[in-house]
Design an enzyme around this catalytic site. Structure first.
Site, short mmCIF file in Angstrom:
data_model
loop_
_atom_site.label_atom_id
_atom_site.label_comp_id
_atom_site.label_asym_id
_atom_site.label_seq_id
_atom_site.Cartn_x
_atom_site.Cartn_y
_atom_site.Cartn_z
N HIS A 155 0.89 -1.17 0.00
CA HIS A 155 0.00 0.00 0.00
C HIS A 155 0.92 1.21 0.00
O HIS A 155 1.99 1.19 0.61
CB HIS A 155 -0.83 0.10 1.27
CG HIS A 155 -1.76 -1.03 1.55
ND1 HIS A 155 -1.36 -2.15 2.22
CD2 HIS A 155 -3.08 -1.19 1.30
CE1 HIS A 155 -2.39 -2.97 2.36
NE2 HIS A 155 -3.45 -2.42 1.82
N ASP A 182 2.21 1.98 3.40
CA ASP A 182 3.14 1.05 4.06
C ASP A 182 4.57 1.48 3.84
O ASP A 182 5.42 1.32 4.71
CB ASP A 182 3.08 -0.38 3.47
CG ASP A 182 1.72 -0.97 3.41
OD1 ASP A 182 0.89 -0.63 4.26
OD2 ASP A 182 1.49 -1.81 2.50
C1 XLS Z 1 -7.52 -6.81 4.20
C2 XLS Z 1 -7.02 -7.03 2.86
C3 XLS Z 1 -5.90 -6.09 2.45
C4 XLS Z 1 -5.73 -6.08 0.98
C5 XLS Z 1 -4.93 -4.94 0.46
O1 XLS Z 1 -8.21 -7.64 4.77
O2 XLS Z 1 -6.65 -8.37 2.70
O3 XLS Z 1 -4.72 -6.43 3.11
O4 XLS Z 1 -5.16 -7.26 0.50
O5 XLS Z 1 -5.51 -3.72 0.77
#
Ligand code: XLS
Ligand code: NI
Ligand code: NI
Length: 436
Positions: A100, A103
């Site tokens: 993200h 992140d």
């Molecule tokens: C949350 C999601 C997230 C997505 C990316 O539950 O799995 O991590 O994969 O935003």
């Protein structure tokens, strides 16, 4: 100085190895069904859990020991962390990663400062990609953590939140393109509702459709030709997420004319939260031609939330690999470990144990699925089970030549249907166990 000085590159040692930091099944260059294991599996490490997860939960603070962190939210710390991430992925032998925007780089005091922070870390990510050959599987924008998105991003009641989210996705698409990302993910973190009494569902869904169309338009404008992926999840953080399961996502994509550029990213723990198995979600998405990628993890069936555990169950990985092979593989998507170590597994070394176990479980699943397919017993059984559709009245129905009147005439004449045959579920479940 290396962050993991005690770890060498993880290698394949074969099924008899007792070394926990070796692959028993994942032999990346070994060819199965005409493709290397590396190309089948396209393993990817997630930045958020692996490099940002601190082990905190609603009841306690972080537990993780991460000696490379300096405890600040500075750009320098983020750049250093990026180098650590690549050392980790190289030693693991993972060819892809995913992030993200938030992140990888800290938010600043304004959108422009935030974008500048992002650029400064992206510079390091790019250098590290070039140095190591590790590629970006997908980028995505975090539009759920900041309080501005409390009511949602594209589905917020506040039009400014939509505009902010658009600016964020625009930037993240540019960065994903810059880093050669092969996909771009939308997981609707807060795109749903807590209460229908305060919600205009139709308007929210229309806005989400508009948002994704704008993203496609902008991708076309800048020449980003990666696949867009929408990731189903039924609940958490909201009571109901609009991207609730594969069928709901596919209906959404069709309703808003998005199936040309979008596919789905299916996550195991989300499937089970939706009351489906992962195999169901993959089969549903696959036959619709919309299987794009998977988020590999597992839930705990005793717990009702997204525990994001590393997958180690061969039965599960076999079912998944059967589906991926059936639908022609996962590329340009991958097997992305959207999974986190438990807060009790707080040492850096645990990150290796977790990924090695997950990768090996998938490698084993691939091998098992491929031998089941080579023998063809399951496939033949299913083919035989539907044989009544291959000729005669079945073929006429499928080809559209038999109408209701013709079917009535046929049945009046015949009087009763052909005798049914056993589904042999127990025999087949036993047969599957033969391969494990
Ligand atoms: C949350 C999601 C997230 C997505 C990316 O539950 O799995 O991590 O994969 O935003
Ligand atoms: Ni998840
Ligand atoms: Ni996910």
């Amino acid at each position: 100085m290396p962050a993991f000085p005690e770890i060498d590159k993880i290698t394949y040692e074969g099924p008899n190895s007792k070394n926990p930091l070796a692959y028993r099944w994942y032999n990346e260059d070994e060819v199965i069904e005409g493709k290397s294991m590396k190309d089948h599996l396209r393993f990817s490490v997630v930045y958020w859990h692996t490099f940002r997860g601190n082990g905190s939960d609603p009841f306690g603070m972080g537990t993780m020991i991460r000696p490379w962190e300096d405890g600040t939210d500075s750009v320098e710390n983020a750049q250093n962390r990026a180098r650590v991430a690549f050392e980790f992925m190289e030693k693991l032998g993972a060819p892809y990663y995913a992030f993200h925007d938030r992140d990888v780089a800290p938010e600043g005091n304004s959108l422009s400062e935030t974008n500048a922070n992002f650029d400064a870390v992206v510079k390091v990510l790019k250098e590290e990609q070039e140095r190591s050959g590790i590629k970006l599987l997908w980028g995505t924008a975090n539009m759920f953590s900041n309080p501005r998105f409390m009511h949602g991003a594209s589905t917020s009641c506040n039009a400014d939140a939509f505009a902010f989210a658009a600016a964020q996705v625009k930037k993240c698409l540019e960065v994903t393109k810059e880093l050669g990302g092969q996909n771009y993910v939308f997981w609707g973190g807060r795109e749903g509702y807590q209460c229908l009494f305060n919600t205009d569902m139709q308007r929210e869904l229309d806005h989400m459709g508009r948002f994704m169309n704008l993203a496609v338009d902008y991708a076309n404008e800048i020449g980003f030709d990666g696949t867009f992926l929408i990731e189903p999840k039924p609940k958490e953080p909201t009571k109901h997420q609009y991207d609730s399961d594969a069928a709901a996502c596919i209906n959404f994509l069709r309703a808003y004319g998005l199936t040309e550029r979008f596919k789905l990213n299916i996550e195991t723990n989300h499937a089970t939260l939706a009351g489906h198995t992962m195999m169901h979600e993959l089969d549903y998405t696959g036959h619709q031609g919309l299987l794009g990628s998977i988020d590999a993890n597992t839930g705990d069936l005793m717990l009702g939330w997204d525990t994001d555990q590393f997958p180690t169950n061969f039965y599960l990985t076999t079912e998944i690999m059967l589906m991926l092979l059936k639908y022609g593989g996962v590329a340009p998507g991958g097997v992305n470990f959207d999974a986190k170590v438990r807060r009790e597994s707080f040492e850096p070394m645990d990150l290796f144990h977790a990924h090695v176990g997950g990768m090996d479980a998938f490698a084993r699943g691939l091998r098992i699925a491929a031998s089941m397919r080579a023998d063809g017993e399951l496939e033949n059984f299913v083919k035989q089970r539907y044989a009544s559709w291959d000729t005669g009245i079945g073929a006429e129905i499928e080809s559209g030549t038999a109408d209701f009147k013709a079917l009535e005439t046929y049945m009046l004449d015949k009087g009763e249907i052909e005798a049914n045959q056993s589904g042999r579920q127990e025999m087949l479940e036993h047969l599957v166990n033969r391969y494990l």
